[in-house]
Design a protein around this motif. Sequence first.
Motif, PDB file in Angstrom:
ATOM      1  N   ASP A  52       0.764  -1.180  -0.047  1.00 45.39           N
ATOM      2  CA  ASP A  52       0.102  -0.336  -0.278  1.00 45.39           C
ATOM      3  C   ASP A  52       0.854   1.291  -0.062  1.00 45.39           C
ATOM      4  O   ASP A  52       1.072   1.758   1.063  1.00 45.39           O
ATOM      5  CB  ASP A  52      -0.439  -0.121   0.887  1.00 45.39           C
ATOM      6  N   VAL A  53       0.849   1.496  -0.979  1.00 48.14           N
ATOM      7  CA  VAL A  53       2.145   2.970  -1.548  1.00 48.14           C
ATOM      8  C   VAL A  53       1.792   4.008  -1.271  1.00 48.14           C
ATOM      9  O   VAL A  53       2.308   4.693  -0.360  1.00 48.14           O
ATOM     10  CB  VAL A  53       3.359   2.711  -2.354  1.00 48.14           C
ATOM     11  N   ALA A  54       0.513   4.340  -1.234  1.00 49.27           N
ATOM     12  CA  ALA A  54      -0.471   5.115  -1.064  1.00 49.27           C
ATOM     13  C   ALA A  54      -0.710   5.505   0.237  1.00 49.27           C
ATOM     14  O   ALA A  54      -0.576   6.897   0.791  1.00 49.27           O
ATOM     15  CB  ALA A  54      -1.893   4.987  -2.261  1.00 49.27           C
ATOM     16  N   ALA A  55      -0.765   4.656   0.907  1.00 53.16           N
ATOM     17  CA  ALA A  55      -0.578   5.033   2.155  1.00 53.16           C
ATOM     18  C   ALA A  55      -0.042   5.187   3.160  1.00 53.16           C
ATOM     19  O   ALA A  55       0.588   6.285   4.103  1.00 53.16           O
ATOM     20  CB  ALA A  55      -1.513   3.782   2.867  1.00 53.16           C
ATOM     21  N   VAL A  59      11.366   9.019  10.696  1.00 59.38           N
ATOM     22  CA  VAL A  59      12.914   7.101  10.216  1.00 59.38           C
ATOM     23  C   VAL A  59      11.288   7.281   8.844  1.00 59.38           C
ATOM     24  O   VAL A  59      10.076   6.686   9.306  1.00 59.38           O
ATOM     25  CB  VAL A  59      12.688   6.558  11.178  1.00 59.38           C
ATOM     26  N   ILE A  60      11.921   6.184   7.861  1.00 65.16           N
ATOM     27  CA  ILE A  60      10.929   5.428   6.944  1.00 65.16           C
ATOM     28  C   ILE A  60      11.562   4.872   6.764  1.00 65.16           C
ATOM     29  O   ILE A  60      13.141   5.045   5.555  1.00 65.16           O
ATOM     30  CB  ILE A  60      10.629   6.250   5.806  1.00 65.16           C
ATOM     31  N   ALA A  61      11.003   2.881   6.537  1.00 63.30           N
ATOM     32  CA  ALA A  61      11.640   2.029   5.790  1.00 63.30           C
ATOM     33  C   ALA A  61      10.570   2.271   5.089  1.00 63.30           C
ATOM     34  O   ALA A  61       9.044   2.357   4.947  1.00 63.30           O
ATOM     35  CB  ALA A  61      11.118   0.692   6.493  1.00 63.30           C
ATOM     36  N   PRO A  62      10.813   2.498   2.858  1.00 59.95           N
ATOM     37  CA  PRO A  62      10.205   2.691   2.175  1.00 59.95           C
ATOM     38  C   PRO A  62       9.666   2.125   1.475  1.00 59.95           C
ATOM     39  O   PRO A  62      10.512   0.273   1.661  1.00 59.95           O
ATOM     40  CB  PRO A  62      11.384   4.061   1.299  1.00 59.95           C
ATOM     41  N   THR A  63       8.486   1.220   1.333  1.00 60.99           N
ATOM     42  CA  THR A  63       7.706   0.152   0.551  1.00 60.99           C
ATOM     43  C   THR A  63       7.811   0.488  -0.994  1.00 60.99           C
ATOM     44  O   THR A  63       8.318  -1.042  -1.506  1.00 60.99           O
ATOM     45  CB  THR A  63       6.288   0.513   0.667  1.00 60.99           C
ATOM     46  N   GLN A  64       8.366   1.418  -1.589  1.00 62.93           N
ATOM     47  CA  GLN A  64       8.240   1.535  -3.190  1.00 62.93           C
ATOM     48  C   GLN A  64       9.233   2.763  -2.661  1.00 62.93           C
ATOM     49  O   GLN A  64       9.316   4.080  -2.303  1.00 62.93           O
ATOM     50  CB  GLN A  64       7.606   1.638  -3.816  1.00 62.93           C
ATOM     51  N   ALA A  65      10.523   2.527  -3.887  1.00 64.30           N
ATOM     52  CA  ALA A  65      11.588   3.703  -3.557  1.00 64.30           C
ATOM     53  C   ALA A  65      11.436   5.137  -4.574  1.00 64.30           C
ATOM     54  O   ALA A  65      11.936   6.027  -4.330  1.00 64.30           O
ATOM     55  CB  ALA A  65      13.313   2.589  -4.346  1.00 64.30           C
ATOM     56  N   ASP A 104      10.673  -2.396  -6.878  1.00 59.81           N
ATOM     57  CA  ASP A 104      10.628  -1.325  -6.228  1.00 59.81           C
ATOM     58  C   ASP A 104      11.292  -1.246  -4.539  1.00 59.81           C
ATOM     59  O   ASP A 104      11.038  -0.309  -4.452  1.00 59.81           O
ATOM     60  CB  ASP A 104       8.999  -1.890  -5.476  1.00 59.81           C
ATOM     61  N   ILE A 105      12.398  -1.853  -4.289  1.00 57.53           N
ATOM     62  CA  ILE A 105      13.016  -1.797  -3.153  1.00 57.53           C
ATOM     63  C   ILE A 105      14.670  -2.574  -4.349  1.00 57.53           C
ATOM     64  O   ILE A 105      14.841  -3.424  -4.604  1.00 57.53           O
ATOM     65  CB  ILE A 105      12.943  -2.914  -2.356  1.00 57.53           C
ATOM     66  N   LEU A 106      15.555  -1.241  -3.819  1.00 54.71           N
ATOM     67  CA  LEU A 106      16.423  -1.614  -4.077  1.00 54.71           C
ATOM     68  C   LEU A 106      17.880  -2.156  -3.639  1.00 54.71           C
ATOM     69  O   LEU A 106      17.846  -2.864  -4.313  1.00 54.71           O
ATOM     70  CB  LEU A 106      16.932   0.194  -4.129  1.00 54.71           C
ATOM     71  N   GLY A 107      16.997  -2.222  -2.571  1.00 52.99           N
ATOM     72  CA  GLY A 107      18.093  -3.193  -1.307  1.00 52.99           C
ATOM     73  C   GLY A 107      17.517  -4.820  -2.019  1.00 52.99           C
ATOM     74  O   GLY A 107      18.957  -5.879  -2.214  1.00 52.99           O
ATOM     75  N   VAL A 108      16.441  -5.328  -2.323  1.00 48.25           N
ATOM     76  CA  VAL A 108      16.536  -6.942  -2.772  1.00 48.25           C
ATOM     77  C   VAL A 108      17.323  -6.979  -4.031  1.00 48.25           C
ATOM     78  O   VAL A 108      17.414  -7.743  -4.308  1.00 48.25           O
ATOM     79  CB  VAL A 108      14.368  -6.874  -3.372  1.00 48.25           C
ATOM     80  N   THR A 109      17.079  -5.862  -4.962  1.00 48.28           N
ATOM     81  CA  THR A 109      17.350  -6.294  -6.326  1.00 48.28           C
ATOM     82  C   THR A 109      19.203  -5.840  -6.451  1.00 48.28           C
ATOM     83  O   THR A 109      19.524  -6.799  -7.169  1.00 48.28           O
ATOM     84  CB  THR A 109      17.627  -4.280  -7.395  1.00 48.28           C
ATOM     85  N   THR A 110      19.492  -5.195  -5.706  1.00 47.71           N
ATOM     86  CA  THR A 110      21.327  -5.296  -4.541  1.00 47.71           C
ATOM     87  C   THR A 110      21.679  -6.716  -4.326  1.00 47.71           C
ATOM     88  O   THR A 110      22.366  -7.521  -4.996  1.00 47.71           O
ATOM     89  CB  THR A 110      21.599  -4.363  -3.702  1.00 47.71           C
ATOM     90  N   ARG A 111      20.895  -7.542  -3.561  1.00 46.55           N
ATOM     91  CA  ARG A 111      21.060  -8.947  -3.160  1.00 46.55           C
ATOM     92  C   ARG A 111      21.263  -9.988  -3.699  1.00 46.55           C
ATOM     93  O   ARG A 111      21.501 -10.737  -4.115  1.00 46.55           O
ATOM     94  CB  ARG A 111      19.614  -9.614  -2.276  1.00 46.55           C
ATOM     95  N   ALA A 112      19.947 -10.473  -5.089  1.00 41.25           N
ATOM     96  CA  ALA A 112      19.783 -10.669  -6.727  1.00 41.25           C
ATOM     97  C   ALA A 112      21.711 -10.194  -7.206  1.00 41.25           C
ATOM     98  O   ALA A 112      21.893 -11.670  -7.510  1.00 41.25           O
ATOM     99  CB  ALA A 112      18.656  -9.887  -7.183  1.00 41.25           C
TER     100      ALA A 112
END
Lengths: 727, 327
Positions: B67-70, B88-94, B162-170
Amino acid sequence: MTSPSSIQRAFFITFAVCVFAIAVALVAWCIWWRSPVEVHSYQKSFANGQTDDWTALGGTWELVSGLMRDDSDERGAKLITGSSRWRNYSVEADISLLGQGDAGLIVRSNKEEEGVDAYSGYYSGIRTLDNALVLGRAEHGWREVTKKVSIPGGIQPFARYHLKLLAYDCQIVSALTTASNPTPESIAITDPDCVSSGHIGLRSYRSGGTWTNVVVRPAGHDELMAMLRNEEDRGVRAPGSPPPDNAAFSRAQARLTAQPVSNVHVQSVESLRLAFLARPALATVHGVVTLNSPLLFVQDSTGGMYVKQRQPLPLKVGDEVEVTGTVNPAVFSSVIEDASVRVLWESIPMAPVSVTASQASTGKFDATLIEVQGRITGKERGPDNTFILDLEDSGQSFRAVMNPGRSAYVFDRIKPESRLSLRGICVVDPAFTQNLTPFNLLLRSSEDLNVLAGPPWWSTGHIVALLFGLFLLSLVSGFLFQRVENWRLRAVLQERERLAHEMHDTLAQSFAGIGFQLQAIRNNLPTQDPALQQQLELASNLVRHSHEEARRSISMLRPQSLESEDLLSALDTHARLLVEGGSLRVSSERSGEIRPIPLRIADALFRVGLESIANTVRHAQATELRLHLHYGNNSATLQVEDNGTGFVPDNAPQGFGIRGMRRRTQSVSATFHVHSAPGQGTRIEVIAPLPPRVTFTTWPKFLWQYLTETWNHARPSKLSNSHSYRG
Amino acid sequence: MCLLCLGVAVGTTVLAISCGSSRQELIAVIPETDGMMLWDAAHTGAEKAASHTGSAIYWNAPMREDDVAAQVRLIEQVVSSKRYQGLVIAPTQALSVLSPVRRALSQNIPTVIIDTPLSLPPGGNLSYILNDEEEGARLAAERVARLLQGRGNVALLGINPDILGVTTRARVFEQTLAAQYPDIHVIEKRMGSFNILRERQVAEEFLASDPDVDVCVALLWTTLNGLFSAIDSMHPRRPFKIVAFDIAADPPFQQRPNLDCIIQADTKEMGRRAVELIHAKRRGQSVPAEVLLKPRVITRNNLNSPEIRQMMSFDWSLGRWAWSSTP
């Protein structure tokens, strides 16, 4: 003297209104603060479908057969009511869970928002995960104490429990009973930094629930002690210790171990549309419940479908289910008939797809949860007590259908021409639309409807109300301005009085003293020097003349004569004082129906009268002085006439004050005339306008003129009574 | 005159109250979602730090990770209220949160992004406290190599752009395998999202293709859930091990014998450091622009170790919530 600027006038009026509003708000708040909790039973209102005073934050809340029901698996769905000033009270209800999770009651809630623990207050509920009675505090976070219940079978979905939650000072007690176990199981906390007051609420976490017999009562110390006496085996979880066997970890996501599944081939919803065109066939799909009442719709990531259950199963929006039945493919979506439904696990409700009405009308989103906007063109009640809204957007018309229950309140409030955002299941089948619209929207609850914008404000009624309000404001403003002007004039008159006293006490006395000294010198001169005598005589005359002038100025400054007597009497008295001992005879006469003269006009007439009388005494060498005041319908006329030497008005010598008198009369919108000729005496005539007598027939005309001239400083008419004091 | 005095008195009182109430440092923490262990731990860390710094925490999150809009709405609410001294934000979508974050920075609100980065460079009022995704990917690669003893096939599921960290993981996971374990091949890759239904469908399609994989690496917790669901429904012929990232609840090692390990981000430490960083920054102290925190490998052997339990525990003791049972 200049009139106050329109900016100053507006500022004063605005400030006065603001201060008054603040004072009223302060009084109202003080009264409200002291409002105690009264007994509130919501059973009747639930039965009558009245839920105007409840606010939903998450969930799909509906009234079903007198029960308040949340059909959603949302985490932390809340329904709030009450007053933020309720302090010591208890709330109790009969509660059932609709699945795995927890449900319960909230007390002393404030700052509520959508979110899992997005409020500040206390919650107590029953939880299936660890068969526990839970009590805790939320502050956009959560801390709890739990107690395992000793009810046989533990906490089960669809069983009914009676929960009572009491808040008294900083002590919160929760008690749970059932029909089979009437001895309460209690849990209590003392919170030193407690939330002192707040709303009540109903809340569920993942399970959904039903609530009935909701009652709020004021709570006293005795009731608190009675509940505490019933407390058994307090179960306090020491902070920091790990939850035993993860049982107290109430925040688990969907269980990672599914129910045992049959070895069937699961298909996607979209594939059903193509696979079985020749003959009906069985199919199994997995999906999430998007609508459970009055019809069942299930959706997976490829689309949605209508499910006709063989046996209705209590399901919640968000339940992940396995549906097996006979596929009946329709044009845009499929229907599964004679379906058996099995709940796999609870999940969170699906998010709607945001589309336009044009997109929805293509059929592509049939049986799918969508969000669409539209403008209301009409509303009506449909069959089975449903509520139907007619909407349109971008040339497309569609209908939204709401279930009875809480929707009644929303339905009544919505105004035509409002713009709404709606969420619901899009259906295109003619069985739903009767071919009246390309699609209908089946709403799950009143929370699926948001008013984006009300109808345009500029309606006939509003315009009339606005004009009336402006009219009233003008009246009030003009009245206030008039009062201010009167206060200012009185201040001026008081200042004049002060100056007159000062002059009398200093200047006039000094002149008298000088005169006496000069006379004494004349009397005691040893020689009869004619030149010296002549100089002394001249000095004495000058002093006498100055003394008389001073006395005249003092009498002109003193307004008390005007305030204590009427205008004509005041002038008459003054004239007689001036000519006392002389040969000038004074007479005064009034005519017409006597009526009050506004102070400003009376003052101007008085000043002009005084100056005219002074001119007569000083210059006219007259034997008769006549004062005449005539009261007309809309004017007052003052004449000061003498039989003296007269003069040519255009060549009036300096010192007659003609210019000053003319200015003074102009300042009150009066006319000034001088009738005089050498040897024929002099008549000073002032005609001042008076406000008309306000009668039933004349008041609109008077009001219009008054408003026009007050606000626009317009040229005064015969009907007006301008109080502007132009210099 | 009396009305004037009353108005001045009321206005002064209101002003004093509002000024007084805003003296405490207020920090908003908006994670990806709420009600799951991963972010409850972050809440715990933030509250612990706040109890030491004397700050107050406003915590709220969307009820779904997708729920990016939320989340944008919550951030906008915080920024426009002008009541918060830190964010402090943990972003849902970059990409979606870039605009509200920029607005926060333009209003000089110290902002800390935790867990996964944005495309904004750190510096000034913007700091990052991130999960060391590269280290996590290397740990996963080493774990896979140990499981396969240097030889085998791997499927990489849940690549979420959507999550930059996940693409880095891969990316780093593949690079590590290619560089250090060339006999281990990534033969399947699938995109992922926070939509569980979609992840299940992707997993079912994956399993339906009867892949010859020895290990599945699930980059998202929704991917793991979808994979478990697909396994339960499809009973794949070939067994395989699972290595996962950032689980939402306690790892179900008992229920899932094929689950080998979880590479778990230390969100509790992220929350704690984020609040401390904001507090220090507001006092003019120099703070690092970027901090990388190493994730931990959780296995069935160390699940109940004090270190792991402490990292995953979301309980905290707050002075103001030191309540007791009834007297």
